[in-house]
Design an enzyme around this catalytic site. Structure first.
Site, PDB file in Angstrom:
ATOM      1  N   GLU A 115     -10.865  30.287 -19.750  1.00 28.20           N
ATOM      2  CA  GLU A 115      -9.566  29.605 -19.800  1.00 28.20           C
ATOM      3  C   GLU A 115      -9.138  29.164 -18.407  1.00 28.20           C
ATOM      4  O   GLU A 115      -8.612  28.059 -18.219  1.00 28.20           O
ATOM      5  CB  GLU A 115      -8.493  30.530 -20.386  1.00 28.20           C
ATOM      6  CG  GLU A 115      -8.681  30.846 -21.845  1.00 28.20           C
ATOM      7  CD  GLU A 115      -7.593  31.768 -22.354  1.00 28.20           C
ATOM      8  OE1 GLU A 115      -6.792  31.289 -23.182  1.00 28.20           O
ATOM      9  OE2 GLU A 115      -7.541  32.938 -21.921  1.00 28.20           O
TER      10      GLU A 115
ATOM     11  N   TYR B 152      16.373  13.766 -17.959  1.00 27.65           N
ATOM     12  CA  TYR B 152      15.298  14.350 -18.763  1.00 27.65           C
ATOM     13  C   TYR B 152      13.929  13.913 -18.269  1.00 27.65           C
ATOM     14  O   TYR B 152      12.957  14.651 -18.413  1.00 27.65           O
ATOM     15  CB  TYR B 152      15.485  14.068 -20.260  1.00 27.65           C
ATOM     16  CG  TYR B 152      15.789  12.645 -20.637  1.00 27.65           C
ATOM     17  CD1 TYR B 152      14.796  11.686 -20.694  1.00 27.65           C
ATOM     18  CD2 TYR B 152      17.086  12.272 -20.965  1.00 27.65           C
ATOM     19  CE1 TYR B 152      15.071  10.381 -21.048  1.00 27.65           C
ATOM     20  CE2 TYR B 152      17.382  10.969 -21.333  1.00 27.65           C
ATOM     21  CZ  TYR B 152      16.369  10.023 -21.368  1.00 27.65           C
ATOM     22  OH  TYR B 152      16.648   8.733 -21.722  1.00 27.65           O
TER      23      TYR B 152
ATOM     24  N   GLU C 232       3.975  33.741 -21.801  1.00 28.55           N
ATOM     25  CA  GLU C 232       5.321  34.271 -21.612  1.00 28.55           C
ATOM     26  C   GLU C 232       5.781  34.047 -20.170  1.00 28.55           C
ATOM     27  O   GLU C 232       6.928  33.643 -19.925  1.00 28.55           O
ATOM     28  CB  GLU C 232       5.360  35.768 -21.946  1.00 28.55           C
ATOM     29  CG  GLU C 232       5.147  36.101 -23.408  1.00 28.55           C
ATOM     30  CD  GLU C 232       3.687  36.264 -23.835  1.00 28.55           C
ATOM     31  OE1 GLU C 232       3.449  36.838 -24.898  1.00 28.55           O
ATOM     32  OE2 GLU C 232       2.772  35.807 -23.098  1.00 28.55           O
TER      33      GLU C 232
ATOM     34  N   LYS D  61       0.384  26.947 -27.183  1.00 29.68           N
ATOM     35  CA  LYS D  61      -1.003  27.006 -26.712  1.00 29.68           C
ATOM     36  C   LYS D  61      -1.899  26.743 -27.924  1.00 29.68           C
ATOM     37  O   LYS D  61      -2.459  27.655 -28.519  1.00 29.68           O
ATOM     38  CB  LYS D  61      -1.279  28.387 -26.086  1.00 29.68           C
ATOM     39  CG  LYS D  61      -2.610  28.501 -25.376  1.00 29.68           C
ATOM     40  CD  LYS D  61      -2.717  29.862 -24.692  1.00 29.68           C
ATOM     41  CE  LYS D  61      -4.043  30.022 -23.977  1.00 29.68           C
ATOM     42  NZ  LYS D  61      -4.147  31.331 -23.313  1.00 29.68           N
TER      43      LYS D  61
END
Length: 123
Positions: free
Chosen positions: A25, A57, A77, A103
């Site tokens: 990863e 934004y 997290e 994810k």
């Protein structure tokens, strides 16, 4: 978020990041998708029609992608908290931030559509 709040909502802000606990990863990277629901009082901005009195934004989306594609972390997290804290520290007009990090290519051994975490931070 309080009742009847003015909200800026960004959905599907995407970038490739190298987050995760597994070596591949970190090495190969994968897509991450971020949704942000941001509480911001629009009264002054709406009455003056002035961007300076709200939060851009476009700028928020750009900063989100910089964090996703930036320094790797083990946990989504951690990524979600970093994004929420950045929004509050860099965009003074934002009173609270609910940030969801998806994810969709997580290394899960069973069929799934998405995995996500959501954090909420306020002033």
């Amino acid at each position: 978020m309080g009742t009847r709040a003015d909200l800026i909502t960004l959905r599907g802000v995407s970038a490739v990041g190298h987050h995760g606990v597994l070596d591949f990863e970190r090495r190969e990277g994968q897509p991450f998708v971020v949704d942000a629901v941001l509480e911001c009082d629009f009264a002054d901005a709406a009455s003056s029609d002035d961007l300076v009195k709200t939060a851009s934004y476009a700028d928020i989306a750009e900063r989100i992608t910089q964090i996703v594609s930036g320094e790797p972390v083990n946990l989504i997290e951690t990524l979600a908290v970093r994004i929420a804290e950045m929004i509050l520290s860099e965009f003074a007009a934002i009173a609270s931030a609910e940030v969801t990090v998806h994810k969709p290519k997580a290394p899960i051994a069973v069929p799934f559509d998405d995995v996500a975490v959501t954090v909420f931070r306020g002033r």
